[in-house]
Design a protein around this motif. Structure first.
Motif, mmCIF file in Angstrom:
data_model
loop_
_atom_site.group_PDB
_atom_site.id
_atom_site.type_symbol
_atom_site.label_atom_id
_atom_site.label_comp_id
_atom_site.label_asym_id
_atom_site.label_seq_id
_atom_site.Cartn_x
_atom_site.Cartn_y
_atom_site.Cartn_z
ATOM 1 N N LYS A 219 19.152 26.063 33.398
ATOM 2 C CA LYS A 219 19.038 27.520 33.510
ATOM 3 C C LYS A 219 18.755 27.978 34.945
ATOM 4 O O LYS A 219 19.183 29.055 35.345
ATOM 5 C CB LYS A 219 17.927 28.026 32.589
ATOM 6 N N GLN A 245 33.761 28.213 35.021
ATOM 7 C CA GLN A 245 33.223 29.026 33.932
ATOM 8 C C GLN A 245 33.475 30.513 34.105
ATOM 9 O O GLN A 245 33.387 31.282 33.150
ATOM 10 C CB GLN A 245 31.710 28.794 33.809
ATOM 11 N N GLU A 249 29.964 34.228 33.353
ATOM 12 C CA GLU A 249 29.462 33.324 32.321
ATOM 13 C C GLU A 249 28.622 32.179 32.864
ATOM 14 O O GLU A 249 28.193 31.321 32.103
ATOM 15 C CB GLU A 249 30.631 32.728 31.525
ATOM 16 N N SER A 251 25.955 29.711 33.609
ATOM 17 C CA SER A 251 24.759 29.550 32.771
ATOM 18 C C SER A 251 23.477 29.398 33.558
ATOM 19 O O SER A 251 22.389 29.509 33.002
ATOM 20 C CB SER A 251 24.932 28.325 31.853
#
Length: 283
Positions: A219, A245, A249, A251
């Motif tokens: 994260k 990604q 998006e 992460s």
């Protein structure tokens, strides 16, 4: 501060938490030796934190069988070890219900090598100058339940840290600070299957491992006063993940704090974007 010897007769005692504000030689609660003529098993004792020069001999292990949280400090130098004063830290492994251990004491590298850890451990914080960080990381990597690992101080004698499959099976939070000699970190995303947060403080990697960006649980990455090379390669990792990604998006987020003398107009400042924040340390 010295605790009264009567503390060892308090069979109902559950928590001892002596707050120490800032690290300073001599601070902490000193526990007297338990009376030898009367052994009270403190089955209810779960927390023992802020304790200075704690000796974990076999009798102590018997007295505190259900301890869950230990916070220890060892001011002084390694010359104590030469006289046999190693505080029996190898016995910590026998505290089979211990979940959280913190231990500090700069200048005590030989003492730290004596540490062993029970498999019940979930949180480990070590703030000492460690001669061989590789040895401590090898011990910690085998702990099946370990979720949080914070290591401050120490030296990588080989100049590298190479992880392998099967290590750190439960680790969610990793923090390395003031680690000297670490230039290369060879790893794979599968080596940290649960990692969520990574913190690096004054670590001079020649390159940030791009494989960390492939960890699906990751994260956040926070880099504080790290080398320019590692910051640039961390930015490259973010760009690779954005390509794969999509920027919206992505992460995880990488945040970088630079030393004040880098200046606001430095090259590293221009690397900032939505997923890669850069700040100047004002203090």
């Amino acid at each position: 501060m010295n605790a009264p010897v009567e503390i060892w007769n308090m069979s109902q005692l559950r928590h001892v938490n002596f707050h120490v504000y800032g690290w300073h030689i001599g601070r902490g609660l000193h526990l007297p030796d338990p009376p030898s003529d009367k052994i009270v098993i403190m089955e209810n004792l779960q927390t023992l934190k802020g304790v200075r020069n704690f000796k974990c001999d076999e009798m102590m292990v018997r007295r505190i069988p259900n301890i869950r949280k230990l916070g220890l400090s060892y001011p002084g130098g390694d010359e104590d070890i030469e006289y046999g004063d190693d505080y029996c830290l190898h016995n910590i492994e026998r505290l089979q219900k211990l979940e959280s251990l913190s231990c500090e004491g700069y200048g005590r590298s030989a003492l730290l090598q004596k540490l062993t850890f029970p498999h019940s451990l979930k949180s480990l914080t070590l703030s000492m100058y460690i001669n061989r960080m590789e040895d401590i990381l090898e011990k910690a990597s085998a702990l099946p339940l370990l979720q949080k690992l914070k290591l401050k101080g120490g030296y990588f004698t080989t100049g590298k840290w190479e992880t392998v499959e099967g290590q750190f099976p439960s680790l969610k939070y990793l923090e390395l600070g003031l680690c000297k000699g670490l230039e290369w970190w060879m790893t794979e995303s599968s080596h940290f299957p649960c990692l969520e947060h990574l913190r690096l403080y004054e670590v001079s990697l020649m390159e940030f491992p791009a494989e960390l960006g492939e960890i699906p649980t990751l994260k956040s990455v926070r880099m504080h006063h790290c080398s320019e090379e590692s910051v640039i390669s961390a930015k490259r990792m973010v760009e690779e993940q954005e390509d794969l990604q999509g920027e919206e998006e992505l992460s995880f987020n990488v945040s970088v704090i630079l030393k004040k003398h880098c200046g606001e107009n430095g090259f590293l400042i221009t690397l900032a974007n939505r997923n890669f924040t850069v700040e100047i340390d004002r203090y």
